[in-house]
Design a protein around this motif. Structure first.
Motif, PDB file in Angstrom:
ATOM      1  N   GLY A  94       1.253  -1.155  -0.022  1.00  0.00           N
ATOM      2  CA  GLY A  94       0.257   0.164   0.163  1.00  0.00           C
ATOM      3  C   GLY A  94       0.813   1.167  -0.003  1.00  0.00           C
ATOM      4  N   ARG A  95       2.402   1.497   0.472  1.00  0.00           N
ATOM      5  CA  ARG A  95       3.077   2.367   0.740  1.00  0.00           C
ATOM      6  C   ARG A  95       3.359   2.954  -0.087  1.00  0.00           C
ATOM      7  NH1 ARG A  95       5.070   3.208   6.992  1.00  0.00           N
ATOM      8  NH2 ARG A  95       3.295   3.547   7.812  1.00  0.00           N
ATOM      9  N   ILE A  96       4.218   1.373  -1.021  1.00  0.00           N
ATOM     10  CA  ILE A  96       4.759   1.509  -2.460  1.00  0.00           C
ATOM     11  C   ILE A  96       3.781   2.488  -3.018  1.00  0.00           C
ATOM     12  CG2 ILE A  96       6.000  -0.063  -3.778  1.00  0.00           C
ATOM     13  CD1 ILE A  96       6.356  -1.789  -1.871  1.00  0.00           C
ATOM     14  N   GLU A  97       2.957   1.779  -3.891  1.00  0.00           N
ATOM     15  CA  GLU A  97       1.822   2.035  -4.517  1.00  0.00           C
ATOM     16  C   GLU A  97       1.608   3.831  -4.351  1.00  0.00           C
ATOM     17  OE1 GLU A  97      -0.850  -0.716  -5.467  1.00  0.00           O
ATOM     18  OE2 GLU A  97       0.232  -2.313  -5.229  1.00  0.00           O
ATOM     19  N   GLY A  98       1.614   4.316  -3.171  1.00  0.00           N
ATOM     20  CA  GLY A  98       0.692   5.597  -2.607  1.00  0.00           C
ATOM     21  C   GLY A  98       1.773   6.303  -3.431  1.00  0.00           C
ATOM     22  N   ALA A  99       3.010   5.493  -3.315  1.00  0.00           N
ATOM     23  CA  ALA A  99       4.154   6.876  -3.158  1.00  0.00           C
ATOM     24  C   ALA A  99       4.422   6.978  -4.758  1.00  0.00           C
ATOM     25  CB  ALA A  99       5.656   6.208  -2.324  1.00  0.00           C
ATOM     26  N   LEU A 100       4.975   5.449  -5.295  1.00  0.00           N
ATOM     27  CA  LEU A 100       4.284   5.529  -6.761  1.00  0.00           C
ATOM     28  C   LEU A 100       3.400   5.825  -7.405  1.00  0.00           C
ATOM     29  CD1 LEU A 100       7.280   2.732  -7.206  1.00  0.00           C
ATOM     30  CD2 LEU A 100       7.361   5.311  -7.343  1.00  0.00           C
ATOM     31  N   ALA A 125      12.769  -6.042  -5.071  1.00  0.00           N
ATOM     32  CA  ALA A 125      11.382  -6.699  -5.733  1.00  0.00           C
ATOM     33  C   ALA A 125       9.304  -6.140  -5.709  1.00  0.00           C
ATOM     34  CB  ALA A 125      11.533  -8.251  -5.038  1.00  0.00           C
ATOM     35  N   SER A 126       9.390  -6.128  -4.886  1.00  0.00           N
ATOM     36  CA  SER A 126       7.689  -5.838  -4.867  1.00  0.00           C
ATOM     37  C   SER A 126       7.503  -4.402  -5.797  1.00  0.00           C
ATOM     38  CB  SER A 126       7.401  -4.401  -3.260  1.00  0.00           C
ATOM     39  OG  SER A 126       7.803  -6.119  -2.113  1.00  0.00           O
ATOM     40  N   VAL A 127       8.745  -3.197  -6.530  1.00  0.00           N
ATOM     41  CA  VAL A 127       8.086  -1.991  -7.330  1.00  0.00           C
ATOM     42  C   VAL A 127       8.487  -3.182  -8.421  1.00  0.00           C
ATOM     43  CG1 VAL A 127       9.255  -0.366  -7.891  1.00  0.00           C
ATOM     44  CG2 VAL A 127       9.123  -1.040  -4.941  1.00  0.00           C
ATOM     45  N   ALA A 128       9.970  -4.015  -8.431  1.00  0.00           N
ATOM     46  CA  ALA A 128       9.826  -4.020  -9.721  1.00  0.00           C
ATOM     47  C   ALA A 128       8.751  -5.240 -10.126  1.00  0.00           C
ATOM     48  CB  ALA A 128      11.170  -4.701  -9.321  1.00  0.00           C
ATOM     49  N   ARG A 129       8.039  -6.145  -9.903  1.00  0.00           N
ATOM     50  CA  ARG A 129       7.085  -6.666  -9.583  1.00  0.00           C
ATOM     51  C   ARG A 129       5.719  -5.850  -9.801  1.00  0.00           C
ATOM     52  NH1 ARG A 129       6.804  -9.680  -4.972  1.00  0.00           N
ATOM     53  NH2 ARG A 129       7.625 -11.480  -5.662  1.00  0.00           N
ATOM     54  N   THR A 130       5.474  -5.051  -9.190  1.00  0.00           N
ATOM     55  CA  THR A 130       4.134  -4.132  -9.293  1.00  0.00           C
ATOM     56  C   THR A 130       4.308  -3.072 -11.277  1.00  0.00           C
ATOM     57  OG1 THR A 130       3.645  -4.049  -7.775  1.00  0.00           O
ATOM     58  CG2 THR A 130       2.311  -2.500  -8.320  1.00  0.00           C
ATOM     59  N   TYR A 131       5.980  -2.318 -11.295  1.00  0.00           N
ATOM     60  CA  TYR A 131       6.474  -1.759 -12.224  1.00  0.00           C
ATOM     61  C   TYR A 131       7.055  -2.088 -13.520  1.00  0.00           C
ATOM     62  CZ  TYR A 131       3.842   1.229  -8.404  1.00  0.00           C
ATOM     63  OH  TYR A 131       2.926   1.833  -7.676  1.00  0.00           O
ATOM     64  N   GLY A 132       6.743  -3.259 -13.067  1.00  0.00           N
ATOM     65  CA  GLY A 132       7.796  -3.862 -14.629  1.00  0.00           C
ATOM     66  C   GLY A 132       9.469  -3.609 -14.348  1.00  0.00           C
ATOM     67  N   GLY A 133       9.907  -4.128 -14.707  1.00  0.00           N
ATOM     68  CA  GLY A 133      11.291  -3.753 -15.020  1.00  0.00           C
ATOM     69  C   GLY A 133      12.265  -5.421 -13.687  1.00  0.00           C
ATOM     70  N   GLU A 134      13.729  -5.353 -13.763  1.00  0.00           N
ATOM     71  CA  GLU A 134      14.257  -5.761 -13.338  1.00  0.00           C
ATOM     72  C   GLU A 134      14.864  -5.263 -11.350  1.00  0.00           C
ATOM     73  OE1 GLU A 134      16.467  -8.330 -16.256  1.00  0.00           O
ATOM     74  OE2 GLU A 134      17.522  -6.820 -15.800  1.00  0.00           O
ATOM     75  N   VAL A 135      15.043  -6.352 -10.658  1.00  0.00           N
ATOM     76  CA  VAL A 135      16.054  -5.356  -9.510  1.00  0.00           C
ATOM     77  C   VAL A 135      17.408  -6.000 -10.358  1.00  0.00           C
ATOM     78  CG1 VAL A 135      17.100  -5.706  -7.401  1.00  0.00           C
ATOM     79  CG2 VAL A 135      14.021  -6.368  -7.893  1.00  0.00           C
ATOM     80  N   TRP A 136      17.793  -4.848 -10.159  1.00  0.00           N
ATOM     81  CA  TRP A 136      19.667  -4.701 -10.942  1.00  0.00           C
ATOM     82  C   TRP A 136      20.089  -4.488  -8.709  1.00  0.00           C
ATOM     83  CZ3 TRP A 136      20.556  -1.142 -15.298  1.00  0.00           C
ATOM     84  CH2 TRP A 136      19.927  -2.214 -16.324  1.00  0.00           C
ATOM     85  N   SER A 279       6.721   7.601   8.101  1.00  0.00           N
ATOM     86  CA  SER A 279       6.466   7.075   6.716  1.00  0.00           C
ATOM     87  C   SER A 279       5.961   8.569   5.635  1.00  0.00           C
ATOM     88  CB  SER A 279       4.577   7.090   6.998  1.00  0.00           C
ATOM     89  OG  SER A 279       3.621   7.379   7.362  1.00  0.00           O
ATOM     90  N   LEU A 280       6.218   8.131   4.299  1.00  0.00           N
ATOM     91  CA  LEU A 280       6.003   9.062   3.838  1.00  0.00           C
ATOM     92  C   LEU A 280       5.001   9.946   3.579  1.00  0.00           C
ATOM     93  CD1 LEU A 280       7.686   7.385   0.789  1.00  0.00           C
ATOM     94  CD2 LEU A 280       9.210   9.043   2.072  1.00  0.00           C
ATOM     95  N   ASP A 281       3.791   9.927   4.387  1.00  0.00           N
ATOM     96  CA  ASP A 281       2.872  11.144   3.908  1.00  0.00           C
ATOM     97  C   ASP A 281       3.123  11.923   4.897  1.00  0.00           C
ATOM     98  OD1 ASP A 281       2.100   9.384   6.278  1.00  0.00           O
ATOM     99  OD2 ASP A 281       0.257   9.049   5.844  1.00  0.00           O
ATOM    100  N   ARG A 282       4.027  12.028   5.579  1.00  0.00           N
ATOM    101  CA  ARG A 282       4.156  13.272   6.311  1.00  0.00           C
ATOM    102  C   ARG A 282       5.496  13.292   6.472  1.00  0.00           C
ATOM    103  NH1 ARG A 282       5.189   9.744  12.262  1.00  0.00           N
ATOM    104  NH2 ARG A 282       5.325  11.770  12.742  1.00  0.00           N
ATOM    105  N   SER A 283       5.609  14.880   6.709  1.00  0.00           N
ATOM    106  CA  SER A 283       7.001  15.353   6.431  1.00  0.00           C
ATOM    107  C   SER A 283       8.691  14.911   7.060  1.00  0.00           C
ATOM    108  CB  SER A 283       6.816  16.733   6.978  1.00  0.00           C
ATOM    109  OG  SER A 283       6.867  17.066   7.832  1.00  0.00           O
ATOM    110  N   LEU A 284       9.644  15.042   5.251  1.00  0.00           N
ATOM    111  CA  LEU A 284      10.808  14.335   5.837  1.00  0.00           C
ATOM    112  C   LEU A 284      11.156  15.145   7.070  1.00  0.00           C
ATOM    113  CD1 LEU A 284      12.565  14.098   2.239  1.00  0.00           C
ATOM    114  CD2 LEU A 284      10.533  12.427   3.947  1.00  0.00           C
ATOM    115  N   VAL A 285      12.290  14.889   8.238  1.00  0.00           N
ATOM    116  CA  VAL A 285      12.464  15.418   8.762  1.00  0.00           C
ATOM    117  C   VAL A 285      14.088  14.495   9.388  1.00  0.00           C
ATOM    118  CG1 VAL A 285      10.601  16.345  10.560  1.00  0.00           C
ATOM    119  CG2 VAL A 285      11.615  14.460  10.829  1.00  0.00           C
TER     120      VAL A 285
END
Length: 330
Positions: A94-100, A125-136, A279-285
């Protein structure tokens, strides 16, 4: 006499309680007192067209987007809380897809992983599986991906260029910042979910990315490169500063010279300075003073930069407008 003993008991109890309160306040301060980033120059967003747009997602996670396709570095979006870090970890889809999705990224050509600690490799691996591409990355990173049932990994060799999404990626060997934990290699029997300490360093990589005639260097950990980088000329360096403020001035100078001076870059954006239990729905500190001293790191780098090199803090939430990238063609 009984009254005297009673008073001593009350005083002792109060002293013990006071000590507990003081300890609790000290612990609270240790995890909440942080440097401020408000006085630092920040990258601007949303101005003029750039052939290559760059999004920052905290730690050393970046997405370089060209013609609708992203090259992702590390791709750490789950950012588990302190409570969750005490438990076996899994990627948070959920967080991966929310960010991308929030950044408008729908296609990924490759996920480049700097090393195999969880704050770099957990989500690759989850990013590559969902959005394509390889893990390098390294053999350790490929082992983690395989444990998640993802077999499309490419093991990179230092100084051997690879092509992804029209960009030429040249990896280089990179040490971890001094004082690193969970060093060594990922176990062959690695399984998911896994404890934080199971995500071991493996081997470190940095990346030089040549897209069109835009030249970008990404240094995911504040360790010294294990090779001369003077042949990898760059316009911009994304420079990890995690734990750099805890090092002596000689180390900081060697790090700066071996990366920034060697590459010829005139723009530097510090990375890996934020508290990645948020989490990324909060500001970076920044990380608390008890954990890191990014204020000292940036002060030291600013002295080394002088007037000839710009140091600006990356911002999350939108593509950054970086003047050097306006001048390069896509």
């Amino acid at each position: 006499m009984a009254i005297c003993f009673a008073r001593k008991g009350i005083i002792g109890w109060a002293a013990a309680l006071g000590g507990t309160v003081i300890l609790a306040l000290a612990l609270s301060a240790a995890i909440t007192l942080r440097p401020s980033i408000h006085s630092y120059d920040r990258a601007s967003t949303g101005k003029g067209a750039q052939p290559l747009s760059i999004h920052y997602f905290g730690t050393s996670t970046l997405a370089l987007v060209r013609d609708g396709e992203a090259l992702v570095i590390d791709g750490f979006f789950s950012r588990p809380s302190l409570v969750k870090l005490a438990q076996p970890l899994r990627p948070d889809t959920g967080r991966i897809e929310g960010a991308l999705d929030g950044a408008g990224i729908q296609k990924v050509s490759a996920v480049l992983v700097g090393h195999s600690h969880y704050d770099h490799a957990l989500d690759a691996a989850s990013v590559a599986r969902t959005y394509g591409g390889e893990v390098w990355g390294t053999y350790a990173t490929a082992r983690i991906a395989a444990a998640e049932g993802f077999q499309h990994s490419r093991v990179l060799m230092p100084s051997v260029p690879e092509i992804a999404g029209g960009a030429v990626v040249t990896p280089f060997s990179l040490r971890h910042s001094p004082g690193g934990r969970a060093m060594g290699d990922v176990a062959r029997a690695f399984t998911v979910p896994a404890r934080v300490g199971d995500y071991r360093f493996g081997r470190g990589l940095g990346f030089h990315i040549h897209s069109g005639d835009c030249r970008i260097m990404v240094v995911p950990s504040a360790g010294l490169p294990e090779q001369d980088l003077s042949g990898l000329r760059s316009d911009v360096v994304f420079l990890a500063i995690g734990q750099l403020g805890l090092q002596d001035t000689d180390y900081i100078r060697r790090y700066w010279d071996s990366v920034v001076v060697a590459s010829g870059a005139k723009w530097v954006l510090p990375t890996h300075w934020d508290d990645f239990t948020r989490s990324l729905d909060r500001s970076l500190v920044p990380l608390p003073y008890a954990v890191d001293r990014i204020d000292k790191a940036i002060a030291a780098l600013s002295m080394l930069a002088g007037d000839g090199i710009e140091i600006v803090m990356p911002v999350s939430g939108a593509a950054m407008d970086l003047p050097p990238l306006r001048q390069c063609s896509g």
